[in-house]
Every structure is written in C-alpha cells, then in structure tokens.
Design a protein around this motif. Structure first.
Motif, short mmCIF file in Angstrom:
data_model
loop_
_atom_site.label_atom_id
_atom_site.label_comp_id
_atom_site.label_asym_id
_atom_site.label_seq_id
_atom_site.Cartn_x
_atom_site.Cartn_y
_atom_site.Cartn_z
N UNK A 74 -3.76 -19.89 10.84
CA UNK A 74 -5.12 -19.57 11.60
C UNK A 74 -6.14 -21.02 11.34
N UNK A 75 -5.45 -21.94 11.81
CA UNK A 75 -6.28 -23.38 11.59
C UNK A 75 -7.37 -23.45 12.68
N UNK A 76 -7.56 -22.59 13.26
CA UNK A 76 -8.81 -22.77 14.26
C UNK A 76 -10.12 -22.16 13.42
N UNK A 77 -9.78 -21.21 12.34
CA UNK A 77 -10.64 -20.80 11.58
C UNK A 77 -11.50 -21.73 10.63
N UNK A 78 -12.61 -21.40 10.21
CA UNK A 78 -13.38 -22.18 9.12
C UNK A 78 -13.24 -21.56 7.75
N UNK A 79 -11.94 -22.05 7.00
CA UNK A 79 -11.51 -21.69 6.07
C UNK A 79 -11.81 -22.67 4.95
N UNK A 80 -12.20 -22.14 3.70
CA UNK A 80 -12.40 -23.02 2.49
C UNK A 80 -11.51 -22.68 1.19
N UNK A 81 -10.91 -23.60 0.68
CA UNK A 81 -10.08 -23.18 -0.31
C UNK A 81 -10.60 -23.66 -1.73
N UNK A 82 -10.48 -22.51 -2.81
CA UNK A 82 -11.14 -23.03 -3.82
C UNK A 82 -10.08 -22.73 -5.03
N UNK A 83 -10.20 -23.36 -6.23
CA UNK A 83 -9.44 -22.92 -7.48
C UNK A 83 -10.12 -22.31 -8.47
N UNK A 84 -9.76 -21.58 -9.16
CA UNK A 84 -10.51 -20.54 -10.23
C UNK A 84 -10.75 -21.77 -11.45
N UNK A 85 -11.77 -21.65 -11.87
CA UNK A 85 -12.00 -22.58 -13.36
C UNK A 85 -11.25 -22.07 -14.51
N UNK A 86 -11.39 -20.55 -14.57
CA UNK A 86 -10.56 -20.09 -15.77
C UNK A 86 -9.27 -19.77 -15.89
N UNK A 87 -8.60 -19.75 -14.36
CA UNK A 87 -7.21 -19.42 -13.99
C UNK A 87 -6.79 -20.37 -13.16
N UNK A 88 -5.91 -21.38 -13.70
CA UNK A 88 -5.53 -22.69 -12.67
C UNK A 88 -4.61 -22.37 -11.72
N UNK A 89 -4.09 -20.83 -11.74
CA UNK A 89 -3.28 -20.36 -10.95
C UNK A 89 -3.81 -19.63 -9.98
N UNK A 90 -4.95 -19.28 -9.89
CA UNK A 90 -6.02 -18.33 -9.20
C UNK A 90 -6.67 -19.00 -8.20
N UNK A 91 -6.56 -18.64 -7.14
CA UNK A 91 -6.97 -19.36 -5.96
C UNK A 91 -7.92 -18.32 -5.08
N UNK A 92 -8.95 -18.84 -4.23
CA UNK A 92 -9.86 -17.95 -3.38
C UNK A 92 -9.85 -18.69 -2.02
N UNK A 93 -9.75 -18.04 -0.71
CA UNK A 93 -10.05 -18.58 0.45
C UNK A 93 -11.02 -18.03 0.96
#
Length: 163
Positions: A23-42
């Motif tokens: 969905x490249x036309x969307x305005x997504x932001x990707x973040x990485x969790x500080x406490x869990x280096x494998x945890x991500x948030x979109x």
C-alpha cells in the motif's frame, strides 16, 4: 490537516514492510521498539479506511503541538473512567501552554479506541529518548497515576522511527 483516525499494526519488520510496500500510496510510518529490538510498529496516518487487521484503530480526540513524527514515539495506553478522564484531560490540556509541557515533548495526540470503551491511547512525540526517560521517571509525570485494563500502571511503549 488534522487527523481524524490513526491505525496501528504490530509485528515483525518483514511483515510490516510488506504491508507498507503493498500500500505504497498510504502514509505509513515504521518504528522499532526500544525494549524489543524485534518488535515493530506501523502507523497509518493516511486518514483512509484501515488495511490492518490488528484491531488497533483509534479516533483522534485532540492534538497538542505540531507533529513532525521524527524523534521518539511513545504509546501510553490507559483505561479511564468518566472521572479519571476529566483529570487526564486537564493534565494534557495544560500542555497547550509550551511552558507547562514536559521538556522535549514536541506533540501529543489523545486517541480513543474504536473497539473498546474507556480505552485511550496517548501518542507522544519526543525530541529524544533522554527527554522521554527523564519525564517518565519524574515525580512531575502526572500521567503515571492512570492504569490500563485493571492494572495500576499504564502500558507505556517507546519506539524509534525507522522510516
């Protein structure tokens, strides 16, 4: 233009980047969790109907400050009854005055869950991790009194922006 809705998805980086690419036309932001280096948030700030199946869908109730989305993103989940909402809103509303805002806090958004009554999310954007940690561990943190889902403490998750 102010946002009316923000949608979130949690998961591994590969899964979230696949969604973001699809969905490249969307305005997504990707973040990485500080406490869990494998945890991500979109984070979907497109304002369009969600493409996520996570159930983490929120309506924006109020915005304080100018959000540029760079820096540390704090997600503070709280469950507030009617009386607690008044106190919570008074604390957050005081941040409209920059002098009363915690040092390093660039912007805040108060969100309410579209699926669960009395479930709120305070989305804060901080200059950096040090400012967030200083406030979060300070007796000046008046939001520490609000718990989440029967717990005495809020659920507080910090993330750093990846893209």
């Amino acid at each position: 233009m102010p946002l009316n809705e923000i949608n979130l998805a949690l998961g591994p980086e590969k899964m979230l980047t696949t969604i973001s690419d699809r969905y490249a036309d969307r305005n997504f932001l990707l973040y990485r969790a500080l406490a869990n280096k494998d945890g991500y948030l979109l984070v979907d700030i497109s304002g369009e109907h969600t493409v996520f199946e996570s159930g983490l869908n929120y309506r924006v109730l109020k915005e304080i400050g100018e959000t540029d989305w760079d820096g540390l993103l704090e997600l503070r989940y709280v469950t507030l009854d009617t009386d607690q909402q008044k106190v919570f809103n008074a604390v957050v509303d005081s941040w409209n005055n920059k002098a009363a805002r915690p040092l390093g806090l660039k912007a805040s958004k108060v969100l309410i869950s579209l699926k669960k009554d009395f479930q709120f999310l305070l989305l804060n954007v901080w200059e950096d991790e040090q400012d967030y940690l200083a406030w979060n561990n300070s007796p000046e943190n008046k939001l520490a009194q609000f718990g989440h889902d029967g717990n005495r403490a809020p659920v507080d998750k910090p993330y750093m922006r990846v893209r």
